[in-house]
Write an enzyme that holds these catalytic residues in place. Structure first.
Site, PDB file in Angstrom:
ATOM      1  N   LYS A 111       0.837  -1.206   0.000  1.00  0.00           N
ATOM      2  CA  LYS A 111       0.000   0.000   0.000  1.00  0.00           C
ATOM      3  C   LYS A 111       0.870   1.254   0.000  1.00  0.00           C
ATOM      4  CE  LYS A 111      -4.076  -1.786  -0.119  1.00  0.00           C
ATOM      5  NZ  LYS A 111      -4.616  -2.601   0.962  1.00  0.00           N
ATOM      6  N   LYS A 191      -6.393 -11.671 -12.508  1.00  0.00           N
ATOM      7  CA  LYS A 191      -7.507 -12.283 -11.790  1.00  0.00           C
ATOM      8  C   LYS A 191      -8.777 -11.459 -12.039  1.00  0.00           C
ATOM      9  CE  LYS A 191      -7.558 -10.262  -7.210  1.00  0.00           C
ATOM     10  NZ  LYS A 191      -7.493 -10.445  -5.785  1.00  0.00           N
ATOM     11  N   LYS A 194     -13.150  -6.055 -10.865  1.00  0.00           N
ATOM     12  CA  LYS A 194     -13.836  -4.912 -11.439  1.00  0.00           C
ATOM     13  C   LYS A 194     -12.831  -3.887 -11.959  1.00  0.00           C
ATOM     14  CE  LYS A 194     -16.990  -3.290  -8.665  1.00  0.00           C
ATOM     15  NZ  LYS A 194     -18.186  -2.680  -8.097  1.00  0.00           N
TER      16      LYS A 194
END
Ligand code: TRP
Length: 329
Positions: A111, A191, A194
């Site tokens: 992150k 994978k 969205k």
């Protein structure tokens, strides 16, 4: 009865990858355990730039879960922030969590790379909040994907440390890996997600399913209809194994011998995905036509969760000597 707890970031409408990897598993666990399924809206704030779509994403996700078989009579379905005791437990657990444990968490390091402009304090504490989620409800079993294993290990270490410092309160949660293989998206590379726009929503209409499946990448070596295909490397075939299990072998040999072309093959797949999802679509339509149904389910879930959460917080505070017996009896 053992207790299952799992948290899900509010991601809006769910797709086949979510269904096969997560929802299906959660549905199956409902009959064996007391299940808590929590939409982790506070966790979402660690990476969100704004919250404009937050409520809509929560609504669409919960609607899809219920349509796909999560039963609010059996399971406690609720939103994390509706039971604010989790934030209290988060703070208390943060006092027994060495910072060094948090700084070496792989997802934290990722992150930091992904959002260097927004390395907030909450991001470092993400696994402590996750531990608080599980511990507040004394979860024994936590169904998660592989990427969450370091978080689970940390959760075990934190509760172990709490228990040894203050006395036993929390069971050590066990990860339960979802056994389903990774679902690739329609691009056959990433994978299903969205954010890559390579997904099929579980609420998609038969026409949309057909259109989406037609865009799927197949065996790149198969340029012409007469070329032999290689089902073992074809993502459409991988999906056939899930949605057309009875005739997958036949499809494979027809593909290898160029007996069927990709369009026919995709047509069959789209039909089978469509018929698997049809009952969900019907149930979704019924549920979404009842005004406030989702709000009621979430309110009832929050009530059930809150009852347990309050008991745990009382116990924790007593053990930490933050409460005197006369204050809570
Ligand atoms: N970190 C999890 C994820 O990104 C979500 C989550 C939050 C969770 N709290 C949890 C998962 C508690 C299991 C248990 O997918």
């Amino acid at each position: 009865m053992k207790r299952v707890f799992s948290g899900f970031r509010p991601t809006g409408k769910q797709h086949l990858g979510n269904y096969l990897g997560t929802i299906q598993n959660c549905v199956a666990l409902q009959d064996e355990y007391e299940c808590f399924y929590c939409v982790v809206d506070i966790h979402a704030l660690t990476t969100l730039e704004n919250t404009e779509r937050l409520q809509e994403d929560i609504y669409e996700m919960v609607l899809d879960w219920l349509a796909a078989g999560i039963d609010p009579q059996k399971s406690v379905v609720f939103v994390q922030s509706h039971v604010p005791e989790v934030m209290e437990l988060h703070t208390l657990l943060s006092m027994v969590t060495p910072l060094s444990w948090l700084l070496r968490v792989p997802t934290f390091k990722e992150k930091v790379k992904m959002q260097p402009h927004n390395v907030n304090y909450g991001l470092v504490g993400y696994p402590v909040l996750m531990t608080a989620d599980i511990a507040l409800y004394k979860g024994d079993i936590v169904p998660v994907g592989e990427d969450q294993l370091p978080h689970l290990e940390l959760a075990r270490e934190i509760v172990r440390r709490f228990n040894s410092l203050f006395g036993f309160v929390f069971p050590e949660p066990q990860a339960r890996l979802t056994s389903f293989p990774l679902i690739l998206g329609l691009d056959g590379v990433q994978k299903m997600s969205k954010s890559y726009d390579n997904h099929i929503e579980i609420s998609a209409s038969p026409q949309v399913i057909m259109e989406r499946v037609m865009t799927a990448v197949t065996d790149p070596a198969r340029q012409f209809r007469s070329d032999a295909g290689h089902p073992e490397i074809c993502n459409v075939f991988r999906l056939h194994k899930i949605f057309t299990p009875a005739s997958a072998d036949e499809i494979a040999s027809e593909c290898r011998s160029a007996g069927i072309g990709c369009v026919t093959c995709k047509n069959m797949l789209a039909q089978n995905i469509g018929s698997t999802l049809e009952p969900f679509r019907e149930r979704r339509a019924v549920l979404s036509s009842k005004p406030d149904y989702i709000a009621q389910v979430l309110a009832q879930g929050a009530n059930r969760a809150e009852f347990i959460a309050r008991k745990t917080i009382r116990e924790v505070k007593e053990k930490m000597r933050l409460l005197r017996r006369s204050n809570y009896s």
